[in-house]
Design a protein around this motif. Structure first.
Motif, PDB file in Angstrom:
ATOM      1  N   ASN A   1     -21.822  19.266   1.825  1.00  8.05           N
ATOM      2  CA  ASN A   1     -20.771  18.860   2.762  1.00  8.05           C
ATOM      3  C   ASN A   1     -21.401  17.973   3.849  1.00  8.05           C
ATOM      4  OD1 ASN A   1     -18.922  18.611   4.825  1.00  8.05           O
ATOM      5  ND2 ASN A   1     -18.129  20.698   4.599  1.00  8.05           N
ATOM      6  N   PRO A   2     -21.116  16.674   3.838  1.00  8.69           N
ATOM      7  CA  PRO A   2     -21.783  15.766   4.787  1.00  8.69           C
ATOM      8  C   PRO A   2     -21.390  16.022   6.238  1.00  8.69           C
ATOM      9  CG  PRO A   2     -20.087  14.609   3.519  1.00  8.69           C
ATOM     10  CD  PRO A   2     -20.147  15.993   2.977  1.00  8.69           C
ATOM     11  N   GLU A   3     -20.274  16.747   6.446  1.00  9.75           N
ATOM     12  CA  GLU A   3     -19.836  17.003   7.835  1.00  9.75           C
ATOM     13  C   GLU A   3     -20.657  18.105   8.493  1.00  9.75           C
ATOM     14  OE1 GLU A   3     -15.672  17.688   7.960  1.00  9.75           O
ATOM     15  OE2 GLU A   3     -15.312  15.530   7.870  1.00  9.75           O
ATOM     16  N   ILE A   4     -21.271  18.956   7.667  1.00 10.65           N
ATOM     17  CA  ILE A   4     -22.072  20.053   8.236  1.00 10.65           C
ATOM     18  C   ILE A   4     -23.456  19.505   8.611  1.00 10.65           C
ATOM     19  CG2 ILE A   4     -23.242  22.242   7.692  1.00 10.65           C
ATOM     20  CD1 ILE A   4     -20.790  23.006   6.017  1.00 10.65           C
ATOM     21  N   SER A   5     -23.803  19.614   9.910  1.00  9.66           N
ATOM     22  CA  SER A   5     -25.107  19.072  10.326  1.00  9.66           C
ATOM     23  C   SER A   5     -26.124  20.180  10.602  1.00  9.66           C
ATOM     24  CB  SER A   5     -24.939  18.192  11.563  1.00  9.66           C
ATOM     25  OG  SER A   5     -24.344  18.948  12.591  1.00  9.66           O
ATOM     26  N   ILE A   6     -25.638  21.424  10.755  1.00  6.70           N
ATOM     27  CA  ILE A   6     -26.559  22.539  11.032  1.00  6.70           C
ATOM     28  C   ILE A   6     -26.278  23.676  10.064  1.00  6.70           C
ATOM     29  CG2 ILE A   6     -27.265  24.295  12.723  1.00  6.70           C
ATOM     30  CD1 ILE A   6     -26.715  22.309  14.919  1.00  6.70           C
ATOM     31  N   VAL A   7     -27.347  24.197   9.455  1.00  7.75           N
ATOM     32  CA  VAL A   7     -27.218  25.351   8.564  1.00  7.75           C
ATOM     33  C   VAL A   7     -27.984  26.503   9.206  1.00  7.75           C
ATOM     34  CG1 VAL A   7     -27.915  26.273   6.314  1.00  7.75           C
ATOM     35  CG2 VAL A   7     -26.938  23.974   6.468  1.00  7.75           C
TER      36      VAL A   7
ATOM     37  N   SER B   1     -28.579  30.376  20.552  1.00  6.70           N
ATOM     38  CA  SER B   1     -29.420  29.604  21.478  1.00  6.70           C
ATOM     39  C   SER B   1     -30.166  28.498  20.715  1.00  6.70           C
ATOM     40  CB  SER B   1     -30.411  30.555  22.151  1.00  6.70           C
ATOM     41  OG  SER B   1     -31.403  29.817  22.802  1.00  6.70           O
ATOM     42  N   ASP B   2     -30.687  28.827  19.534  1.00  9.10           N
ATOM     43  CA  ASP B   2     -31.363  27.807  18.711  1.00  9.10           C
ATOM     44  C   ASP B   2     -30.390  26.705  18.291  1.00  9.10           C
ATOM     45  OD1 ASP B   2     -33.969  28.666  18.717  1.00  9.10           O
ATOM     46  OD2 ASP B   2     -33.930  29.553  16.701  1.00  9.10           O
ATOM     47  N   ILE B   3     -29.159  27.098  17.950  1.00  7.79           N
ATOM     48  CA  ILE B   3     -28.167  26.080  17.543  1.00  7.79           C
ATOM     49  C   ILE B   3     -27.916  25.118  18.705  1.00  7.79           C
ATOM     50  CG2 ILE B   3     -25.723  25.733  16.912  1.00  7.79           C
ATOM     51  CD1 ILE B   3     -25.899  28.362  15.281  1.00  7.79           C
ATOM     52  N   ILE B   4     -27.779  25.683  19.910  1.00  7.08           N
ATOM     53  CA  ILE B   4     -27.527  24.841  21.096  1.00  7.08           C
ATOM     54  C   ILE B   4     -28.729  23.921  21.356  1.00  7.08           C
ATOM     55  CG2 ILE B   4     -27.234  24.943  23.619  1.00  7.08           C
ATOM     56  CD1 ILE B   4     -25.537  27.533  23.106  1.00  7.08           C
ATOM     57  N   THR B   5     -29.939  24.497  21.292  1.00  4.89           N
ATOM     58  CA  THR B   5     -31.154  23.683  21.498  1.00  4.89           C
ATOM     59  C   THR B   5     -31.209  22.566  20.462  1.00  4.89           C
ATOM     60  OG1 THR B   5     -32.274  25.657  22.273  1.00  4.89           O
ATOM     61  CG2 THR B   5     -33.684  23.802  21.710  1.00  4.89           C
ATOM     62  N   ALA B   6     -30.924  22.906  19.217  1.00  6.12           N
ATOM     63  CA  ALA B   6     -30.982  21.907  18.139  1.00  6.12           C
ATOM     64  C   ALA B   6     -30.006  20.765  18.421  1.00  6.12           C
ATOM     65  CB  ALA B   6     -30.661  22.563  16.800  1.00  6.12           C
ATOM     66  N   CYS B   7     -28.815  21.094  18.944  1.00 11.46           N
ATOM     67  CA  CYS B   7     -27.830  20.044  19.246  1.00 11.46           C
ATOM     68  C   CYS B   7     -28.363  19.128  20.345  1.00 11.46           C
ATOM     69  CB  CYS B   7     -26.510  20.653  19.716  1.00 11.46           C
ATOM     70  SG  CYS B   7     -25.687  21.573  18.423  1.00 11.46           S
ATOM     71  N   HIS B   8     -28.963  19.732  21.385  1.00 15.11           N
ATOM     72  CA  HIS B   8     -29.462  18.918  22.503  1.00 15.11           C
ATOM     73  C   HIS B   8     -30.660  18.061  22.090  1.00 15.11           C
ATOM     74  CE1 HIS B   8     -26.661  20.560  25.233  1.00 15.11           C
ATOM     75  NE2 HIS B   8     -27.234  21.739  25.401  1.00 15.11           N
ATOM     76  N   GLN B   9     -31.445  18.564  21.120  1.00 10.80           N
ATOM     77  CA  GLN B   9     -32.666  17.826  20.746  1.00 10.80           C
ATOM     78  C   GLN B   9     -32.483  17.037  19.465  1.00 10.80           C
ATOM     79  OE1 GLN B   9     -35.831  20.716  20.685  1.00 10.80           O
ATOM     80  NE2 GLN B   9     -36.001  20.685  22.909  1.00 10.80           N
ATOM     81  N   SER B  10     -31.212  16.754  19.108  1.00  9.31           N
ATOM     82  CA  SER B  10     -30.978  16.170  17.784  1.00  9.31           C
ATOM     83  C   SER B  10     -31.705  14.838  17.588  1.00  9.31           C
ATOM     84  CB  SER B  10     -29.491  16.005  17.532  1.00  9.31           C
ATOM     85  OG  SER B  10     -28.954  15.157  18.509  1.00  9.31           O
ATOM     86  N   GLU B  11     -32.029  14.153  18.715  1.00  6.88           N
ATOM     87  CA  GLU B  11     -32.746  12.871  18.577  1.00  6.88           C
ATOM     88  C   GLU B  11     -34.249  13.096  18.473  1.00  6.88           C
ATOM     89  OE1 GLU B  11     -31.115   9.971  18.248  1.00  6.88           O
ATOM     90  OE2 GLU B  11     -29.344  11.251  18.285  1.00  6.88           O
ATOM     91  N   LYS B  12     -34.731  14.223  18.946  1.00  9.93           N
ATOM     92  CA  LYS B  12     -36.180  14.417  19.024  1.00  9.93           C
ATOM     93  C   LYS B  12     -36.505  15.910  18.881  1.00  9.93           C
ATOM     94  CE  LYS B  12     -40.023  12.524  21.732  1.00  9.93           C
ATOM     95  NZ  LYS B  12     -40.921  13.662  21.799  1.00  9.93           N
ATOM     96  N   HIS B  13     -36.491  16.382  17.641  1.00 11.74           N
ATOM     97  CA  HIS B  13     -36.819  17.792  17.415  1.00 11.74           C
ATOM     98  C   HIS B  13     -38.308  18.012  17.649  1.00 11.74           C
ATOM     99  CE1 HIS B  13     -32.889  18.776  15.859  1.00 11.74           C
ATOM    100  NE2 HIS B  13     -32.928  17.684  15.105  1.00 11.74           N
ATOM    101  N   ARG B  14     -38.652  19.239  18.066  1.00 16.11           N
ATOM    102  CA  ARG B  14     -40.079  19.540  18.297  1.00 16.11           C
ATOM    103  C   ARG B  14     -40.620  20.318  17.114  1.00 16.11           C
ATOM    104  NH1 ARG B  14     -41.024  21.684  24.309  1.00 16.11           N
ATOM    105  NH2 ARG B  14     -43.100  21.789  23.458  1.00 16.11           N
TER     106      ARG B  14
ATOM    107  N   LYS C   1     -30.098  18.258   7.129  1.00 21.11           N
ATOM    108  CA  LYS C   1     -29.401  19.206   8.006  1.00 21.11           C
ATOM    109  C   LYS C   1     -30.470  20.019   8.749  1.00 21.11           C
ATOM    110  CE  LYS C   1     -25.752  19.653   4.557  1.00 21.11           C
ATOM    111  NZ  LYS C   1     -24.879  18.596   5.050  1.00 21.11           N
ATOM    112  N   THR C   2     -30.260  20.215  10.035  1.00 18.01           N
ATOM    113  CA  THR C   2     -31.166  21.065  10.806  1.00 18.01           C
ATOM    114  C   THR C   2     -30.944  22.519  10.391  1.00 18.01           C
ATOM    115  OG1 THR C   2     -31.572  19.655  12.693  1.00 18.01           O
ATOM    116  CG2 THR C   2     -31.397  22.010  13.152  1.00 18.01           C
ATOM    117  N   VAL C   3     -32.039  23.278  10.302  1.00 16.82           N
ATOM    118  CA  VAL C   3     -31.921  24.678   9.889  1.00 16.82           C
ATOM    119  C   VAL C   3     -32.353  25.610  11.023  1.00 16.82           C
ATOM    120  CG1 VAL C   3     -32.854  26.448   8.324  1.00 16.82           C
ATOM    121  CG2 VAL C   3     -32.205  24.203   7.421  1.00 16.82           C
ATOM    122  N   VAL C   4     -31.535  26.637  11.232  1.00 12.59           N
ATOM    123  CA  VAL C   4     -31.859  27.719  12.160  1.00 12.59           C
ATOM    124  C   VAL C   4     -31.966  28.964  11.295  1.00 12.59           C
ATOM    125  CG1 VAL C   4     -30.949  29.120  14.050  1.00 12.59           C
ATOM    126  CG2 VAL C   4     -30.616  26.634  14.072  1.00 12.59           C
ATOM    127  N   THR C   5     -33.038  29.734  11.440  1.00 10.66           N
ATOM    128  CA  THR C   5     -33.176  30.914  10.583  1.00 10.66           C
ATOM    129  C   THR C   5     -33.622  32.154  11.362  1.00 10.66           C
ATOM    130  OG1 THR C   5     -34.247  31.822   8.593  1.00 10.66           O
ATOM    131  CG2 THR C   5     -35.543  30.261   9.862  1.00 10.66           C
TER     132      THR C   5
END
Ligand SMILES: NC(=O)c1ccc[n+]([C@@H]2O[C@H](COP(=O)([O-])OP(=O)(O)OC[C@H]3O[C@@H](n4cnc5c(N)ncnc54)[C@H](OP(=O)(O)O)[C@@H]3O)[C@@H](O)[C@H]2O)c1
Length: 427
Positions: free
Chosen positions: A70-76, A312-325, A98-102
């Protein structure tokens, strides 16, 4: 404002907690963070299962493609548990950018380097706060608040089940088996409790924590592991007389390029901050060269505490979407050649023996300790039963291998009926 669509893998304890937080705190997240988060699909094994939380059933799927493709989903966000197929799904999501939070400590501890490489290659994020100590934000604190430090020691209570069992045994004088079956009845321990009581779960978490703390990869194979199954009410009672409390500790220490990592039952003084951590709570005690000693304390598991870390990780991932650490250390499956892992660490020991009630036995045992350079700090000799007597020793700092040799020698003595237990002591 654009909606950020999330795919959840799993809707068990953690999944329902995450969903609940995203629903109930939707407006707070929108106002405080400027983010409109929406759960688009949820992968489960059985879409027809009756669930504790009733939600729109069209969200459920048993086909991973509904999320990965699903191309609309950006975070798993993954909280299925285990290796297969969780690892495969995480990799597939990363490959689809897709960014992953686990929350999956086992996958992270075993395949961290492979997963991180895939995330880096695809320019997406990999976040895993919930994989260690549930709701306690330890990964963020180490990565974003303690960067000024050389962290040289951490000691953690990072498994709630074993802490619950040891607390009950200590406070109610009950046996391990008795408390374990109660914990299983109450749902605090799994039907198969091996991962918790044998220390595997804490080992996965210590691998992640110590790698981040020391900026060096610490694979699980380099962590000494011993569970709590041999701890008895007698050990705990004698420890109490000596001013100690027992905990399953995850310990990591670093000196120069030398690292020691171990998970085992440990006596700590009643005055130690970790001694106050009871029941299923978790805590991590850290020593850094600049910050000194500090401790983080909280819920190490549970739907909402773990959900708190995931969201909290999902929120961080959204804010850092241009530059993940990503990790700043050599993050390969193999350890860096620079790092030396210590097996012969030094600690104090508590030793409990049952010996024959005869003159000269104590002197013989003291002689064996002396021969192996183990010096005794204190000793208690208890009331004897018929012709046997319990002897309890606490040593000064001694080398692990010297203690092993001393115990092997003691076991061979005719007047020694049993070596009941050897428990490490930390201050
Ligand atoms: N529980 C905690 O407090 C906690 C705390 C920190 C970290 N964690 C970690 O979080 C993860 C999940 O724990 P949990 O307690 O939430 O587990 P859980 O209650 O057993 O839930 C697992 C969920 O994953 C789904 N699932 C499992 N295998 C699947 C498969 N092959 N295909 C599709 N769906 C599958 C299950 O579907 P069905 O519902 O249809 O069976 C269920 O919804 C684990 O890695 C755990 O170590 C848990």
């Amino acid at each position: 404002m654009e909606e950020i669509k999330i795919g959840l893998l799993g809707f068990g304890n953690v999944g329902t907690g995450v969903y609940k937080i995203l629903e109930e705190n939707r407006n707070d997240i929108l106002h405080r963070e400027g983010l409109k988060l929406k759960v688009e699909k949820i992968l489960v094994r059985d879409v027809h299962k009756r669930r504790k939380m009733i939600i729109d059933s069209s969200l459920f799927t048993d086909n991973i493609k509904d999320i990965i493709d699903n191309p609309e989903i950006s975070i798993v966000a993954e909280f299925m548990g285990g290796i297969d197929p969780a690892k495969e799904y995480i990799l597939a999501a990363l490959e689809k950018k897709k960014t992953v939070v686990t929350a999956n400590k086992e996958v992270m501890a075993r395949y961290w380097s492979e997963l991180e490489k895939a995330a880096q290659k695809n320019g997406v994020g990999l976040y895993y706060e919930a994989s260690v100590a549930g709701g306690i934000p330890i990964i963020k604190v180490m990565g974003e608040s303690l960067q000024a430090n050389k962290v040289y020691e951490l000691m953690g209570i990072i498994n709630g089940t074993t802490n619950y069992i040891l607390t009950k045994m200590s406070e109610e004088g009950r046996s391990f088996e008795d408390v374990l079956s109660e914990a299983q009845r109450l749902g605090y321990a799994e039907p198969d409790p091996t991962a918790d009581i044998e220390g595997f779960d804490a080992t996965y978490k210590l691998s992640i924590l110590s790698s981040i703390a020391f900026h060096a990869r610490v694979p699980i194979e380099y962590i000494y592991r011993e569970g709590i199954t041999k701890i008895t009410a007698e050990d705990i009672a004698y420890g109490k007389e000596l001013g100690y409390v027992i905990r399953l500790l995850a310990i990591a220490k670093k000196q120069g390029f030398s690292i020691e990592t171990r998970v085992h039952p440990t006596f700590i003084p009643m005055s130690h901050p970790l001694a106050a951590v009871r029941d299923s709570y978790n805590a991590i005690f850290i020593r850094g060269d600049a910050v000194g000693s500090m401790m983080l304390y909280g819920r190490g598991a549970g739907d909402l505490p773990t959900g708190s870390a995931v969201v909290s990780d999902i929120i961080t991932a959204c804010h850092q979407s241009e530059k993940h650490r990503y990790t700043t250390f050599y993050n390969e499956a193999q350890v860096s050649e620079e790092v030396n892992f210590i097996k012969n660490w030094e600690t104090e020991f508590f030793i409990r023996l049952t010996v024959k009630d005869k003159p000269g036995v104590l002197a013989k045992i003291a002689g064996i300790f002396g021969k192996h350079e183990v010096s005794i700090a204190s000793m208690i000799q208890k009331n004897h039963n018929e012709d046997s007597v319990p002897l309890i020793f606490v040593t000064h700092h001694a080398k692990e291998l010297s203690m092993k040799k001393a115990i092997d020698d003691i076991k061979c003595q005719q007047d020694v009926i049993r070596v009941e237990n050897v428990i490490r002591v930390e201050n």
